[in-house]
Design a protein around this motif. Structure first.
Motif, PDB file in Angstrom:
ATOM      1  N   LYS A  76      28.002  37.404  97.319  1.00 17.93           N
ATOM      2  CA  LYS A  76      27.281  36.974  96.129  1.00 17.93           C
ATOM      3  C   LYS A  76      27.614  37.927  94.983  1.00 17.93           C
ATOM      4  CE  LYS A  76      22.638  35.659  94.656  1.00 17.93           C
ATOM      5  NZ  LYS A  76      23.012  34.272  94.300  1.00 17.93           N
ATOM      6  N   LEU A  77      28.033  37.368  93.842  1.00 16.74           N
ATOM      7  CA  LEU A  77      28.593  38.200  92.775  1.00 16.74           C
ATOM      8  C   LEU A  77      27.543  39.062  92.089  1.00 16.74           C
ATOM      9  CD1 LEU A  77      31.077  35.610  91.273  1.00 16.74           C
ATOM     10  CD2 LEU A  77      31.517  37.406  92.934  1.00 16.74           C
ATOM     11  N   TRP A  78      26.372  38.562  91.866  1.00 13.86           N
ATOM     12  CA  TRP A  78      25.268  39.349  91.311  1.00 13.86           C
ATOM     13  C   TRP A  78      23.973  38.793  91.846  1.00 13.86           C
ATOM     14  CZ3 TRP A  78      28.734  36.972  87.776  1.00 13.86           C
ATOM     15  CH2 TRP A  78      28.342  35.714  87.317  1.00 13.86           C
ATOM     16  N   LYS A  79      22.927  39.553  91.606  1.00 11.55           N
ATOM     17  CA  LYS A  79      21.649  39.166  92.188  1.00 11.55           C
ATOM     18  C   LYS A  79      21.150  37.867  91.568  1.00 11.55           C
ATOM     19  CE  LYS A  79      18.868  42.083  89.121  1.00 11.55           C
ATOM     20  NZ  LYS A  79      17.831  43.151  89.076  1.00 11.55           N
ATOM     21  N   GLN A  80      20.240  37.235  92.288  1.00 13.13           N
ATOM     22  CA  GLN A  80      19.784  35.899  91.914  1.00 13.13           C
ATOM     23  C   GLN A  80      19.040  35.901  90.586  1.00 13.13           C
ATOM     24  OE1 GLN A  80      20.516  33.190  93.431  1.00 13.13           O
ATOM     25  NE2 GLN A  80      18.953  31.630  93.211  1.00 13.13           N
ATOM     26  N   LYS A  81      18.190  36.885  90.377  1.00 10.54           N
ATOM     27  CA  LYS A  81      17.318  36.868  89.193  1.00 10.54           C
ATOM     28  C   LYS A  81      17.454  38.156  88.396  1.00 10.54           C
ATOM     29  CE  LYS A  81      13.757  33.960  91.347  1.00 10.54           C
ATOM     30  NZ  LYS A  81      13.871  32.832  90.442  1.00 10.54           N
ATOM     31  N   GLY A  82      17.043  38.069  87.136  1.00  7.06           N
ATOM     32  CA  GLY A  82      16.921  39.254  86.315  1.00  7.06           C
ATOM     33  C   GLY A  82      18.143  39.609  85.488  1.00  7.06           C
ATOM     34  N   THR A  83      19.252  38.934  85.648  1.00 16.72           N
ATOM     35  CA  THR A  83      20.440  39.280  84.873  1.00 16.72           C
ATOM     36  C   THR A  83      20.576  38.453  83.596  1.00 16.72           C
ATOM     37  OG1 THR A  83      21.836  37.700  86.065  1.00 16.72           O
ATOM     38  CG2 THR A  83      21.650  39.901  86.985  1.00 16.72           C
ATOM     39  N   GLY A  84      19.876  37.360  83.517  1.00 15.20           N
ATOM     40  CA  GLY A  84      20.000  36.488  82.365  1.00 15.20           C
ATOM     41  C   GLY A  84      21.175  35.534  82.461  1.00 15.20           C
ATOM     42  N   ARG A  85      21.914  35.658  83.509  1.00 17.41           N
ATOM     43  CA  ARG A  85      23.061  34.774  83.700  1.00 17.41           C
ATOM     44  C   ARG A  85      22.724  33.683  84.708  1.00 17.41           C
ATOM     45  NH1 ARG A  85      28.503  38.061  84.643  1.00 17.41           N
ATOM     46  NH2 ARG A  85      29.274  35.970  84.087  1.00 17.41           N
ATOM     47  N   ALA A  86      23.554  32.671  84.752  1.00 17.98           N
ATOM     48  CA  ALA A  86      23.341  31.591  85.713  1.00 17.98           C
ATOM     49  C   ALA A  86      23.556  32.121  87.118  1.00 17.98           C
ATOM     50  CB  ALA A  86      24.277  30.440  85.426  1.00 17.98           C
ATOM     51  N   ARG A  87      22.767  31.604  88.029  1.00 23.62           N
ATOM     52  CA  ARG A  87      22.903  32.053  89.407  1.00 23.62           C
ATOM     53  C   ARG A  87      24.213  31.521  89.998  1.00 23.62           C
ATOM     54  NH1 ARG A  87      17.702  28.457  91.360  1.00 23.62           N
ATOM     55  NH2 ARG A  87      18.495  26.443  90.648  1.00 23.62           N
ATOM     56  N   VAL A  88      24.827  32.327  90.828  1.00 24.70           N
ATOM     57  CA  VAL A  88      26.087  31.944  91.461  1.00 24.70           C
ATOM     58  C   VAL A  88      26.119  32.582  92.839  1.00 24.70           C
ATOM     59  CG1 VAL A  88      27.367  33.887  90.479  1.00 24.70           C
ATOM     60  CG2 VAL A  88      28.590  31.845  91.179  1.00 24.70           C
ATOM     61  N   GLY A  89      26.667  31.846  93.801  1.00 30.85           N
ATOM     62  CA  GLY A  89      26.659  32.351  95.169  1.00 30.85           C
ATOM     63  C   GLY A  89      28.027  32.806  95.661  1.00 30.85           C
ATOM     64  N   SER A  90      29.118  32.250  95.108  1.00 30.99           N
ATOM     65  CA  SER A  90      30.435  32.589  95.625  1.00 30.99           C
ATOM     66  C   SER A  90      31.481  32.391  94.536  1.00 30.99           C
ATOM     67  CB  SER A  90      30.780  31.707  96.843  1.00 30.99           C
ATOM     68  OG  SER A  90      32.111  31.887  97.234  1.00 30.99           O
ATOM     69  N   ILE A  91      32.540  33.174  94.623  1.00 28.53           N
ATOM     70  CA  ILE A  91      33.642  33.026  93.682  1.00 28.53           C
ATOM     71  C   ILE A  91      34.460  31.773  93.983  1.00 28.53           C
ATOM     72  CG2 ILE A  91      35.378  34.300  95.012  1.00 28.53           C
ATOM     73  CD1 ILE A  91      36.228  35.665  92.437  1.00 28.53           C
ATOM     74  N   ARG A  92      34.229  31.202  95.188  1.00 30.03           N
ATOM     75  CA  ARG A  92      34.951  29.999  95.597  1.00 30.03           C
ATOM     76  C   ARG A  92      34.242  28.719  95.170  1.00 30.03           C
ATOM     77  NH1 ARG A  92      35.913  31.318 101.852  1.00 30.03           N
ATOM     78  NH2 ARG A  92      33.699  31.811 101.681  1.00 30.03           N
ATOM     79  N   SER A  93      33.260  28.834  94.298  1.00 34.05           N
ATOM     80  CA  SER A  93      32.514  27.671  93.837  1.00 34.05           C
ATOM     81  C   SER A  93      33.442  26.668  93.131  1.00 34.05           C
ATOM     82  CB  SER A  93      31.408  28.113  92.869  1.00 34.05           C
ATOM     83  OG  SER A  93      30.825  26.977  92.247  1.00 34.05           O
ATOM     84  N   PRO A  94      33.260  25.384  93.347  1.00 32.44           N
ATOM     85  CA  PRO A  94      34.086  24.376  92.656  1.00 32.44           C
ATOM     86  C   PRO A  94      33.963  24.422  91.140  1.00 32.44           C
ATOM     87  CG  PRO A  94      32.903  23.416  94.498  1.00 32.44           C
ATOM     88  CD  PRO A  94      32.342  24.784  94.314  1.00 32.44           C
ATOM     89  N   LEU A  95      32.927  25.064  90.620  1.00 32.89           N
ATOM     90  CA  LEU A  95      32.746  25.146  89.182  1.00 32.89           C
ATOM     91  C   LEU A  95      33.633  26.217  88.552  1.00 32.89           C
ATOM     92  CD1 LEU A  95      28.843  24.928  89.020  1.00 32.89           C
ATOM     93  CD2 LEU A  95      30.504  23.077  88.792  1.00 32.89           C
ATOM     94  N   TRP A  96      34.178  27.066  89.379  1.00 27.36           N
ATOM     95  CA  TRP A  96      34.981  28.169  88.879  1.00 27.36           C
ATOM     96  C   TRP A  96      36.476  27.871  88.999  1.00 27.36           C
ATOM     97  CZ3 TRP A  96      33.383  33.860  88.845  1.00 27.36           C
ATOM     98  CH2 TRP A  96      32.016  33.961  88.505  1.00 27.36           C
ATOM     99  N   ARG A  97      37.252  28.545  88.135  1.00 30.29           N
ATOM    100  CA  ARG A  97      38.709  28.454  88.218  1.00 30.29           C
ATOM    101  C   ARG A  97      39.179  29.023  89.549  1.00 30.29           C
ATOM    102  NH1 ARG A  97      42.953  31.932  86.205  1.00 30.29           N
ATOM    103  NH2 ARG A  97      44.847  30.738  85.693  1.00 30.29           N
ATOM    104  N   HIS A  98      40.138  28.332  90.169  1.00 31.13           N
ATOM    105  CA  HIS A  98      40.646  28.674  91.502  1.00 31.13           C
ATOM    106  C   HIS A  98      39.614  28.434  92.592  1.00 31.13           C
ATOM    107  CE1 HIS A  98      44.209  30.185  89.637  1.00 31.13           C
ATOM    108  NE2 HIS A  98      43.598  31.192  89.043  1.00 31.13           N
ATOM    109  N   GLY A  99      38.588  27.689  92.268  1.00 26.55           N
ATOM    110  CA  GLY A  99      37.592  27.372  93.283  1.00 26.55           C
ATOM    111  C   GLY A  99      38.024  26.187  94.134  1.00 26.55           C
ATOM    112  N   GLY A 100      37.155  25.803  95.032  1.00 27.38           N
ATOM    113  CA  GLY A 100      37.461  24.686  95.924  1.00 27.38           C
ATOM    114  C   GLY A 100      37.420  23.345  95.198  1.00 27.38           C
ATOM    115  N   THR A 101      38.057  22.350  95.806  1.00 27.53           N
ATOM    116  CA  THR A 101      38.081  20.992  95.255  1.00 27.53           C
ATOM    117  C   THR A 101      37.037  20.146  95.949  1.00 27.53           C
ATOM    118  OG1 THR A 101      40.448  21.175  94.798  1.00 27.53           O
ATOM    119  CG2 THR A 101      39.520  18.955  94.877  1.00 27.53           C
ATOM    120  N   VAL A 102      36.301  19.396  95.152  1.00 26.12           N
ATOM    121  CA  VAL A 102      35.240  18.549  95.705  1.00 26.12           C
ATOM    122  C   VAL A 102      35.767  17.125  95.895  1.00 26.12           C
ATOM    123  CG1 VAL A 102      32.905  17.670  95.359  1.00 26.12           C
ATOM    124  CG2 VAL A 102      33.523  19.948  94.533  1.00 26.12           C
TER     125      VAL A 102
END
Length: 259
Positions: A76-102
Motif C-alpha cells: 500500500k503506497l500510503w496510509k488510508q486516511k489523513g493524507t488528503g489524497r485519494a486512497r490507493v491500495g496498489s501500484i498495479r491498479s488499473p487506474l494507474w499507468r502501467h497498471g493491469g487491464t480490466v
C-alpha cells in the motif's frame, strides 16, 4: 414448343454435362452432373460456411495482463486516511499507468458448432457456383509420370490455369508425384475429395477435379440430398389423425328435473 432444357426440367431429368480433359488439355469424354448437386446457389449459406471456417482457424492466442499478472509490488503506497489524497491500495491498479487491464481479451477458441447439413448444402452451392462461372475443370486422372514442378506447371498451362487452382483427388490415391510436383507452385493447393470445403472452392480461381474424385463427391452429396427429400416427403405425406367429433352436450337427468 418448349426447349430441351425446359422439357428436362419438366420431366425431372438432369441435362448438365461437363467435358473431361487429360493433362495435355485434350477432351477425352464428358460427365453428367446431377441437378441435386450442381443446381441452386445459396449465397447466404456460402457466407455462413466461410465465416465458420475462418473462425475455427483463428489462433485465439491474444492475452492481456490483469492486476494480478502485471509487474509491481503489492504494498500500500500510503496510509488510508489523513493524507488528503485519494486512497490507493496498489501500484498495479488499473487506474494507474502501467497498471493491469480490466476485461481485456484472454486466450479462447472461436470455433462453434456448424450443422453438417448446412455444410453439405454450402458445398453443393460452391460446386454449382464454380460450374456456372466456367471455373470447374475435370481431368481423366492426374497422371504425373515424374515429380517435376516445371512439367506440372506446363500441364496447368494446357488447362488454361493462369491463377490459383484447387486440385481435388480421391483419398489414398497413392500418387506421390502429384504431391511433389504441386507443392512448390504458388497458389496451388491439393486436397482430397473428403477434405474439400466450400472455403477452398471459393478461395481459388479454378477447381480441378479428377474424374474419380468428382464422381465420388457427387454420389455422396446426391445420396444425402435424396435422403433429405425422401424424409421431407414422408413428413408431408403422413396425415395427422383427425380428432373424434364431440357429441352434442346433453343436460343431466337430475339437472333437467330441477329445471
Amino acid at each position: 414448343m418448349c426447349s430441351a432444357g425446359a422439357l428436362a426440367r419438366v420431366l425431372g431429368k438432369h441435362m448438365a454435362t461437363i467435358d473431361i480433359h487429360d493433362l495435355s488439355g485434350k477432351k477425352v469424354g464428358t460427365l453428367e452432373l446431377a441437378d441435386e448437386v450442381f443446381g441452386a446457389i445459396n449465397e447466404d449459406l456460402l457466407y455462413e460456411a466461410v465465416t465458420h471456417y475462418r473462425a475455427a482457424h483463428r489462433a485465439g492466442t491474444h492475452a492481456t495482463k490483469n492486476k494480478k499478472l502485471v509487474s509491481g509490488a503489492g504494498k500500500k503506497l500510503w496510509k488510508q486516511k489523513g493524507t488528503g489524497r485519494a486512497r490507493v491500495g496498489s501500484i498495479r491498479s488499473p487506474l494507474w499507468r502501467h497498471g493491469g487491464t480490466v476485461h481485456g481479451p484472454q486466450p479462447r477458441s472461436y470455433d462453434y458448432r456448424f450443422p453438417r447439413k448446412k455444410l453439405l448444402g454450402a458445398l453443393r452451392s460452391a460446386l454449382a457456383a464454380k460450374l456456372s462461372d466456367g471455373k470447374l475443370i475435370v481431368v481423366k486422372a492426374f497422371d504425373v509420370k515424374e515429380p517435376k514442378t516445371q512439367a506440372f506447371r506446363e500441364a496447368l498451362d494446357s488447362l488454361k490455369v493462369d491463377k490459383g487452382a484447387l486440385l481435388v483427388e480421391v483419398a489414398n490415391h497413392g500418387n506421390r508425384n502429384l504431391h511433389l510436383s504441386s507443392r512448390n507452385l504458388e497458389g496451388i493447393e491439393l486436397v482430397t475429395s473428403a477434405e474439400v470445403h466450400p472455403y477452398h472452392l471459393l478461395r481459388y480461381d479454378r477447381a480441378i477435379f479428377s474424374q474419380p474424385a468428382i464422381e465420388k463427391l457427387q454420389l455422396s452429396l446426391k445420396n444425402l440430398s435424396s435422403k433429405r427429400e425422401h424424409k421431407a416427403g414422408e413428413g408431408e405425406g403422413e396425415k395427422q389423425p383427425k380428432k373424434a367429433a364431440r357429441s352434442p352436450r346433453t343436460r343431466h337427468k337430475k339437472a333437467a328435473e330441477v329445471a
